[in-house]
Design a protein around this motif. Structure first.
Motif, PDB file in Angstrom:
ATOM      1  N   UNK A  53      74.722  49.462  39.590  1.00 60.02           N
ATOM      2  CA  UNK A  53      74.582  49.440  41.046  1.00 60.02           C
ATOM      3  C   UNK A  53      74.411  48.015  41.555  1.00 60.02           C
ATOM      4  N   UNK A  54      73.583  47.220  40.876  1.00 58.33           N
ATOM      5  CA  UNK A  54      73.390  45.828  41.280  1.00 58.33           C
ATOM      6  C   UNK A  54      74.685  45.029  41.179  1.00 58.33           C
ATOM      7  N   UNK A  55      75.442  45.253  40.103  1.00 52.86           N
ATOM      8  CA  UNK A  55      76.703  44.524  39.946  1.00 52.86           C
ATOM      9  C   UNK A  55      77.716  44.938  41.001  1.00 52.86           C
ATOM     10  N   UNK A  56      77.764  46.224  41.326  1.00 53.91           N
ATOM     11  CA  UNK A  56      78.645  46.698  42.392  1.00 53.91           C
ATOM     12  C   UNK A  56      78.319  46.016  43.719  1.00 53.91           C
ATOM     13  N   UNK A  57      77.046  45.984  44.054  1.00 52.49           N
ATOM     14  CA  UNK A  57      76.630  45.385  45.316  1.00 52.49           C
ATOM     15  C   UNK A  57      76.854  43.878  45.319  1.00 52.49           C
ATOM     16  N   UNK A  58      76.657  43.232  44.153  1.00 50.46           N
ATOM     17  CA  UNK A  58      76.854  41.783  44.064  1.00 50.46           C
ATOM     18  C   UNK A  58      78.313  41.415  44.314  1.00 50.46           C
ATOM     19  N   UNK A  59      79.229  42.136  43.670  1.00 49.71           N
ATOM     20  CA  UNK A  59      80.651  41.890  43.885  1.00 49.71           C
ATOM     21  C   UNK A  59      81.012  42.142  45.351  1.00 49.71           C
TER      22      UNK A  59
ATOM     23  N   UNK B  78      85.519  49.098  39.363  1.00 51.56           N
ATOM     24  CA  UNK B  78      85.899  50.371  38.733  1.00 51.56           C
ATOM     25  C   UNK B  78      84.981  50.682  37.556  1.00 51.56           C
ATOM     26  N   UNK B  79      84.725  49.676  36.701  1.00 59.19           N
ATOM     27  CA  UNK B  79      83.886  49.899  35.527  1.00 59.19           C
ATOM     28  C   UNK B  79      82.467  50.291  35.884  1.00 59.19           C
ATOM     29  N   UNK B  80      81.878  49.595  36.838  1.00 54.32           N
ATOM     30  CA  UNK B  80      80.497  49.908  37.217  1.00 54.32           C
ATOM     31  C   UNK B  80      80.399  51.212  37.994  1.00 54.32           C
ATOM     32  N   UNK B  81      81.406  51.500  38.840  1.00 54.13           N
ATOM     33  CA  UNK B  81      81.415  52.785  39.552  1.00 54.13           C
ATOM     34  C   UNK B  81      81.571  53.942  38.568  1.00 54.13           C
ATOM     35  N   UNK B  82      82.392  53.741  37.544  1.00 51.27           N
ATOM     36  CA  UNK B  82      82.569  54.772  36.516  1.00 51.27           C
ATOM     37  C   UNK B  82      81.267  55.030  35.765  1.00 51.27           C
ATOM     38  N   UNK B  83      80.536  53.953  35.460  1.00 55.20           N
ATOM     39  CA  UNK B  83      79.248  54.123  34.781  1.00 55.20           C
ATOM     40  C   UNK B  83      78.271  54.925  35.634  1.00 55.20           C
ATOM     41  N   UNK B  84      78.200  54.593  36.903  1.00 50.72           N
ATOM     42  CA  UNK B  84      77.318  55.338  37.807  1.00 50.72           C
ATOM     43  C   UNK B  84      77.700  56.816  37.848  1.00 50.72           C
ATOM     44  N   UNK B  85      78.991  57.096  37.906  1.00 46.64           N
ATOM     45  CA  UNK B  85      79.476  58.477  37.989  1.00 46.64           C
ATOM     46  C   UNK B  85      79.163  59.250  36.704  1.00 46.64           C
TER      47      UNK B  85
END
Length: 318
Positions: A73-79, A45-52
Motif C-alpha cells: 500500500x505504501x509503495x502504491x501511494x508513493x508511486x 500492478x505488482x503491489x496492487x496484485x499483492x494487496x488483492x
C-alpha cells in the motif's frame, strides 16, 4: 484590460514553483522516460496484485502478510504521489506546482518513506520470530502487536512529514522559484530559501538520523540473529534457503536506506542537485518494483494464492 491579464498570469506563475524535471527531450531521455513509466506501471500492478491476493486468500490472513500488504500500500501511494505529476509535466511542458501542491508532495512522500522505514524494521522482527522462535510466534507476534507496529509506522511517518512540510514552506523564497528536481523534496526546496536555514537543517538532520538509523539498526540486529540461528542448523538446504532469503531482503533494504541516507544525512557541502534527483528517482520509482518481487512473489504461499486466483478466474471465464 488586455494589458492587465498577462501581468496577472505572470504574477500567478511566479507565485508557483517550477520543477525542472528529470529528463529533457533528447532521444536517450525519451527512452529513459518510457522506461520509468514501464517500471512505475509494473510496480503499480505488482503491489496492487499483492494487496488483492492478501485480501482474498484466507491462508494469507496472518501478521506477516498483513505487514506485506501495508508495504504494498505504501509503495502504491508513493508511486502515485510522484510519477503522475512528473509524467504530466514532461508531456505537457507545464512544470508549475503551487506551494500547497509542493507541501502535499513533501508530506505524503515523507509519510510514506518514513513509514516504510519502520515497517521494514517490523517485518524484520516478524522474520526473526518466525525463524528463531516458531513455537512462540503467536505470542511474540500477536495481532495486537502487529497492528501497533503498523499504526506506529504510519503515525511516525506522518508526524515527520507534517513537521518538515510546514517548516519548509514557512521560509521566504528568493526570486527564482526553480526547483532542480522532478518533485518537491525538502532538502532541495530549502536551497531556495532566502532566510537562514541552519537551525531547520540541523533539526531535520537529527530527525533523519532517528528515522533512518534506528530502523536500519533494528533490521541488521534481526537478520544477524537469524543468520546466527541458521548457522546452528545442520541442514545444508536450510542454510541455502535462509541465506538466499536474508541476502535478498538485506539487498533491498540496503538499496532503500542507502539512497535515503545519501539524500538526507549527507553533509550539505557534498550535495549536488543532479546527483540527488537521480538517487531520489531510484528509491521512489525503482525500489517499489523490487519489494513485491523480493518480499512477496518469491514466497511459496503467495505463489500458491496466485495460482488459485488464476484457476478461479479461468473457471469463471470458461
Amino acid at each position: 484590460m488586455d494589458n492587465w491579464i498577462p501581468r496577472q498570469t505572470s504574477f500567478m506563475e511566479n507565485a508557483n514553483f517550477i520543477l525542472l524535471g528529470l529528463f529533457n527531450h533528447t532521444g536517450a531521455h525519451r527512452f529513459l522516460f518510457v522506461l520509468v513509466l514501464i517500471v512505475a506501471f509494473t510496480s503499480l500492478v505488482g503491489n496492487a496484485l499483492m494487496l488483492l491476493l492478501i485480501l482474498l486468500d484466507p491462508r494469507l490472513h496472518r501478521p506477516m502478510y498483513f505487514l506485506l500488504s501495508q508495504l504494498s500500500l505504501m509503495d502504491l501511494m508513493l508511486i502515485s504521489t510522484i510519477v503522475p505529476k512528473m509524467a504530466v509535466d514532461y508531456l505537457t511542458g507545464r512544470k508549475f506546482i503551487s506551494p500547497a501542491g509542493c507541501g502535499f508532495q513533501i508530506f505524503f512522500f515523507l509519510t510514506l518513506g518514513g513509514g516504510e522505514c519502520f515497517l521494514l524494521a517490523a517485518m524484520s522482527y516478524d522474520r526473526y520470530v518466525a525463524i528463531c522462535h516458531p513455537l512462540r510466534y503467536p505470542v511474540l507476534m500477536s495481532w495486537k502487536l502487529c497492528l501497533s507496529m503498523i499504526l506506529g509506522s504510519w503515525l511516525l511517518g506522518a508526524v515527520d512529514g507534517l513537521m518538515q512540510a510546514a517548516a519548509t514552506l514557512n521560509f521566504s523564497f528568493c526570486s527564482t522559484h526553480e526547483i532542480d528536481h522532478f518533485f518537491c523534496e525538502a532538502p532541495t526546496l530549502v536551497r531556495l530559501a532566502c532566510a537562514d536555514t541552519s537551525v531547520f537543517e540541523y533539526v531535520m538532520y537529527i530527525c533523519c538520523v532517528l528515522m533512518l538509523l534506528i530502523p536500519i539498526s533494528l533490521i541488521l540486529i534481526s537478520y544477524s540473529l537469524i543468520l546466527a540461528a541458521v548457522l546452528q542448523m545442520h541442514s545444508n538446504e536450510a542454510h541455502k534457503k535462509a541465506f538466499a532469503t536474508c541476502s535478498s531482503h538485506i539487498s533491498v533494504v540496503g538499496l532503500f536506506f542507502g539512497a535515503a541516507i545519501f539524500i538526507y544525512i549527507r553533509p550539505k557541502s557534498y550535495r549536488s542537485a543532479k546527483h540527488d534527483k537521480f538517487v531520489s528517482a531510484f528509491y521512489t520509482i525503482f525500489t517499489p518494483v523490487l519489494n513485491p518481487l523480493i518480499y512477496s512473489l518469491r514466497n511459496s504461499e503467495v505463489k500458491g494464492a496466485l495460482r488459485k486466483c488464476m484457476d478461479q478466474w479461468h473457471c469463471l471465464k470458461s
